[in-house]
Design a protein around this motif. Structure first.
Motif, PDB file in Angstrom:
ATOM      1  N   ILE A  19     -15.955   8.060  -3.863  1.00 52.43           N
ATOM      2  CA  ILE A  19     -15.121   7.301  -4.797  1.00 52.43           C
ATOM      3  C   ILE A  19     -13.682   7.633  -4.440  1.00 52.43           C
ATOM      4  N   TYR A  20     -12.898   6.597  -4.231  1.00 54.04           N
ATOM      5  CA  TYR A  20     -11.517   6.825  -3.845  1.00 54.04           C
ATOM      6  C   TYR A  20     -10.586   5.984  -4.703  1.00 54.04           C
ATOM      7  N   GLN A  21      -9.347   6.405  -4.733  1.00 57.18           N
ATOM      8  CA  GLN A  21      -8.313   5.700  -5.485  1.00 57.18           C
ATOM      9  C   GLN A  21      -7.284   5.173  -4.493  1.00 57.18           C
ATOM     10  N   LEU A  22      -7.006   3.895  -4.582  1.00 54.63           N
ATOM     11  CA  LEU A  22      -5.961   3.272  -3.777  1.00 54.63           C
ATOM     12  C   LEU A  22      -4.756   3.030  -4.669  1.00 54.63           C
ATOM     13  N   VAL A  23      -3.579   3.336  -4.158  1.00 51.55           N
ATOM     14  CA  VAL A  23      -2.354   3.135  -4.920  1.00 51.55           C
ATOM     15  C   VAL A  23      -1.509   2.089  -4.206  1.00 51.55           C
ATOM     16  N   PHE A  24      -1.110   1.067  -4.971  1.00 55.59           N
ATOM     17  CA  PHE A  24      -0.272   0.001  -4.460  1.00 55.59           C
ATOM     18  C   PHE A  24       0.981  -0.096  -5.312  1.00 55.59           C
ATOM     19  N   SER A  25       2.070  -0.452  -4.701  1.00 55.33           N
ATOM     20  CA  SER A  25       3.307  -0.726  -5.414  1.00 55.33           C
ATOM     21  C   SER A  25       3.520  -2.237  -5.331  1.00 55.33           C
ATOM     22  N   VAL A  26       3.363  -2.900  -6.442  1.00 56.06           N
ATOM     23  CA  VAL A  26       3.399  -4.356  -6.427  1.00 56.06           C
ATOM     24  C   VAL A  26       4.668  -4.882  -7.092  1.00 56.06           C
ATOM     25  N   PRO A  27       5.073  -6.089  -6.712  1.00 52.13           N
ATOM     26  CA  PRO A  27       6.255  -6.689  -7.336  1.00 52.13           C
ATOM     27  C   PRO A  27       5.968  -6.984  -8.802  1.00 52.13           C
ATOM     28  N   PHE A  74       0.821  -1.207   0.000  1.00 50.79           N
ATOM     29  CA  PHE A  74       0.000   0.000   0.000  1.00 50.79           C
ATOM     30  C   PHE A  74       0.859   1.263   0.000  1.00 50.79           C
ATOM     31  N   ARG A  75       0.460   2.253  -0.830  1.00 54.77           N
ATOM     32  CA  ARG A  75       1.202   3.512  -0.893  1.00 54.77           C
ATOM     33  C   ARG A  75       0.341   4.715  -0.492  1.00 54.77           C
ATOM     34  N   SER A  76      -0.906   4.793  -0.990  1.00 51.54           N
ATOM     35  CA  SER A  76      -1.731   5.949  -0.645  1.00 51.54           C
ATOM     36  C   SER A  76      -3.199   5.710  -0.973  1.00 51.54           C
ATOM     37  N   ALA A  77      -4.044   6.567  -0.398  1.00 54.95           N
ATOM     38  CA  ALA A  77      -5.480   6.575  -0.686  1.00 54.95           C
ATOM     39  C   ALA A  77      -5.887   8.028  -0.896  1.00 54.95           C
ATOM     40  N   GLN A  78      -6.720   8.251  -1.892  1.00 57.08           N
ATOM     41  CA  GLN A  78      -7.126   9.610  -2.206  1.00 57.08           C
ATOM     42  C   GLN A  78      -8.601   9.613  -2.580  1.00 57.08           C
ATOM     43  N   VAL A  79      -9.357  10.585  -2.047  1.00 59.29           N
ATOM     44  CA  VAL A  79     -10.753  10.749  -2.427  1.00 59.29           C
ATOM     45  C   VAL A  79     -10.790  11.396  -3.812  1.00 59.29           C
ATOM     46  N   VAL A  80     -11.507  10.745  -4.717  1.00 55.90           N
ATOM     47  CA  VAL A  80     -11.633  11.242  -6.085  1.00 55.90           C
ATOM     48  C   VAL A  80     -12.922  12.043  -6.235  1.00 55.90           C
ATOM     49  N   SER A  81     -13.988  11.568  -5.586  1.00 51.94           N
ATOM     50  CA  SER A  81     -15.287  12.216  -5.703  1.00 51.94           C
ATOM     51  C   SER A  81     -16.085  11.942  -4.436  1.00 51.94           C
ATOM     52  N   PHE A  82     -16.895  12.935  -4.029  1.00 54.62           N
ATOM     53  CA  PHE A  82     -17.722  12.786  -2.838  1.00 54.62           C
ATOM     54  C   PHE A  82     -19.078  13.403  -3.109  1.00 54.62           C
ATOM     55  N   SER A  83     -20.149  12.686  -2.746  1.00 54.26           N
ATOM     56  CA  SER A  83     -21.500  13.184  -2.941  1.00 54.26           C
ATOM     57  C   SER A  83     -22.244  13.187  -1.609  1.00 54.26           C
TER      58      SER A  83
END
Length: 67
Positions: free
Chosen positions: A31-39, A15-24
């Protein structure tokens, strides 16, 4: 979300980060975006560990554990 995924035994190291993309406010939808750094991709890793259902279930389990 950052705490949930960074402390997850299954996903924390990726896991690297989480960011809200949209909120109602009207529908209480986020709606959120999760960022992962995978092998380097292996079929089994991407199919199982990075499966969207598996990732959602990490969050669900955390919510159930809080109750």
């Amino acid at each position: 979300l950052t705490e949930v995924y960074s402390s997850s035994p299954a996903l924390g190291r990726y896991f690297r980060s989480a960011q809200v993309v949209s909120f109602s406010n009207e529908s209480s939808t986020v709606i959120y975006q999760l960022v992962f750094s995978v092998p380097p991709s292996t079929e089994g890793f991407m199919k199982n560990t990075m499966n969207p259902d598996f990732i959602r279930n990490i969050l669900r389990q955390n919510i159930y554990d809080e109750d």
